[in-house]
Enzyme design. Structure first.
Site, PDB file in Angstrom:
ATOM      1  N   HIS A 144      41.284  38.292  35.349  1.00 54.31           N
ATOM      2  CA  HIS A 144      40.590  39.169  35.684  1.00 54.31           C
ATOM      3  C   HIS A 144      40.474  40.019  34.868  1.00 54.31           C
ATOM      4  O   HIS A 144      39.084  40.663  34.747  1.00 54.31           O
ATOM      5  CB  HIS A 144      41.374  38.935  37.235  1.00 54.31           C
ATOM      6  CG  HIS A 144      40.815  39.683  38.232  1.00 54.31           C
ATOM      7  ND1 HIS A 144      39.487  38.602  39.081  1.00 54.31           N
ATOM      8  CD2 HIS A 144      40.071  40.726  38.068  1.00 54.31           C
ATOM      9  CE1 HIS A 144      38.956  39.889  40.013  1.00 54.31           C
ATOM     10  NE2 HIS A 144      39.139  41.538  39.376  1.00 54.31           N
ATOM     11  N   GLU A 145      41.030  40.423  34.627  1.00 57.12           N
ATOM     12  CA  GLU A 145      40.927  42.829  34.561  1.00 57.12           C
ATOM     13  C   GLU A 145      40.729  42.168  32.650  1.00 57.12           C
ATOM     14  O   GLU A 145      39.786  43.408  32.347  1.00 57.12           O
ATOM     15  CB  GLU A 145      42.826  42.697  34.053  1.00 57.12           C
ATOM     16  CG  GLU A 145      43.124  43.576  35.847  1.00 57.12           C
ATOM     17  CD  GLU A 145      42.087  43.990  36.329  1.00 57.12           C
ATOM     18  OE1 GLU A 145      41.457  44.713  35.777  1.00 57.12           O
ATOM     19  OE2 GLU A 145      42.267  43.255  37.945  1.00 57.12           O
ATOM     20  N   HIS A 164      36.913  41.736  33.428  1.00 51.70           N
ATOM     21  CA  HIS A 164      36.457  43.449  33.348  1.00 51.70           C
ATOM     22  C   HIS A 164      36.194  44.499  32.333  1.00 51.70           C
ATOM     23  O   HIS A 164      35.221  44.918  32.272  1.00 51.70           O
ATOM     24  CB  HIS A 164      37.143  44.130  34.079  1.00 51.70           C
ATOM     25  CG  HIS A 164      37.173  44.147  35.753  1.00 51.70           C
ATOM     26  ND1 HIS A 164      35.985  44.279  36.235  1.00 51.70           N
ATOM     27  CD2 HIS A 164      38.010  43.592  36.722  1.00 51.70           C
ATOM     28  CE1 HIS A 164      36.267  44.230  37.446  1.00 51.70           C
ATOM     29  NE2 HIS A 164      37.639  43.719  37.989  1.00 51.70           N
ATOM     30  N   GLN A 223      36.718  49.770  35.481  1.00 52.22           N
ATOM     31  CA  GLN A 223      36.483  49.595  37.193  1.00 52.22           C
ATOM     32  C   GLN A 223      36.752  51.820  37.710  1.00 52.22           C
ATOM     33  O   GLN A 223      36.488  51.742  38.900  1.00 52.22           O
ATOM     34  CB  GLN A 223      37.810  49.294  38.037  1.00 52.22           C
ATOM     35  CG  GLN A 223      38.044  47.619  37.901  1.00 52.22           C
ATOM     36  CD  GLN A 223      38.611  46.869  38.452  1.00 52.22           C
ATOM     37  OE1 GLN A 223      39.682  46.757  37.707  1.00 52.22           O
ATOM     38  NE2 GLN A 223      37.835  46.328  39.528  1.00 52.22           N
ATOM     39  N   CYS A 269      39.040  41.171  44.440  1.00 47.44           N
ATOM     40  CA  CYS A 269      38.632  42.091  43.110  1.00 47.44           C
ATOM     41  C   CYS A 269      38.190  43.460  44.232  1.00 47.44           C
ATOM     42  O   CYS A 269      38.018  44.310  45.211  1.00 47.44           O
ATOM     43  CB  CYS A 269      36.953  42.097  42.305  1.00 47.44           C
ATOM     44  SG  CYS A 269      37.303  43.440  41.022  1.00 47.44           S
ATOM     45  N   LEU A 270      39.472  45.511  43.372  1.00 51.69           N
ATOM     46  CA  LEU A 270      39.257  46.060  44.057  1.00 51.69           C
ATOM     47  C   LEU A 270      37.218  46.741  43.938  1.00 51.69           C
ATOM     48  O   LEU A 270      37.237  47.667  45.320  1.00 51.69           O
ATOM     49  CB  LEU A 270      39.581  47.206  43.133  1.00 51.69           C
ATOM     50  CG  LEU A 270      41.227  46.812  43.564  1.00 51.69           C
ATOM     51  CD1 LEU A 270      42.576  47.663  42.867  1.00 51.69           C
ATOM     52  CD2 LEU A 270      41.711  46.840  45.161  1.00 51.69           C
ATOM     53  N   GLY A 310      46.243  44.226  40.018  1.00 45.46           N
ATOM     54  CA  GLY A 310      45.440  44.229  38.306  1.00 45.46           C
ATOM     55  C   GLY A 310      44.449  45.953  38.538  1.00 45.46           C
ATOM     56  O   GLY A 310      43.262  46.096  39.888  1.00 45.46           O
TER      57      GLY A 310
END
Length: 167
Positions: free
Chosen positions: A138-139, A142, A50, A96-97, A45
């Site tokens: 999760h996204e 963000h 991000q 997470c990225l 994702g």
């Protein structure tokens, strides 16, 4: 083309994202570039914040259970998401990225229902469980300026901060 992914503790990751009002070619290009960026970094994702854009946009592409591969036709492009229902509880080992090389167990809702718009501005409803439910939560975090490490108990959070300082 890929975009730079912001890394913790970049303060821009704490911005609250604004709703998308215009569904045009520029949005479509952004969604396509976000997909290329996510895939280039082996992500499941990616939220627009991000890559430095505080817009309520996220993409999710969960691998299929039968072969653990990601297929573009499974890609979800979620714009202006709103939770309708959140039920149950589950533990999931998240990464997470924007927080590379750190994974930790978090508690999430087991099942969610949300409403959102697609790239053309059409209204959609999605029900999700398991990894898809976790990835969406999760996204969406963000989009609200939160990272999964914010959800960790204090001892796990201290472990994370200690590991981060070592890098």
């Amino acid at each position: 083309m890929t975009l730079e992914i912001l890394k913790y503790p970049d303060k821009r990751l704490r911005q609250k994202s604004m709703p998308v009002e215009v569904f045009d070619k520029e949005l479509h290009t952004l969604l396509d570039t976000m997909y290329e960026t996510m895939m280039a970094h082996n992500g499941v994702g990616l939220a627009a914040i991000q890559v430095g854009l505080p817009k309520r946009i996220l993409i999710v592409n969960v691998p299929r259970e039968e072969d653990n591969e990601q297929y573009k036709e499974d890609l979800l492009e979620i714009i202006n998401p709103v939770f309708l229902k959140q039920e149950g509880e589950m533990e999931w080992n998240e990464g997470c990225l924007s927080v590379p090389d750190f994974y930790e167990s978090t508690t999430r809702f087991a099942s969610i229902t949300l409403t959102y718009k697609d790239r053309f501005g059409n209204d959609k409803i999605l029900q999700a469980e398991g990894l898809l439910s976790v990835a969406l939560q999760h996204e969406i975090d963000h989009l609200n300026g939160m990272l999964f490490v914010d959800k960790l108990p204090i001892l796990k959070r201290k472990k994370f901060e200690k590991e981060l300082r070592r890098k």
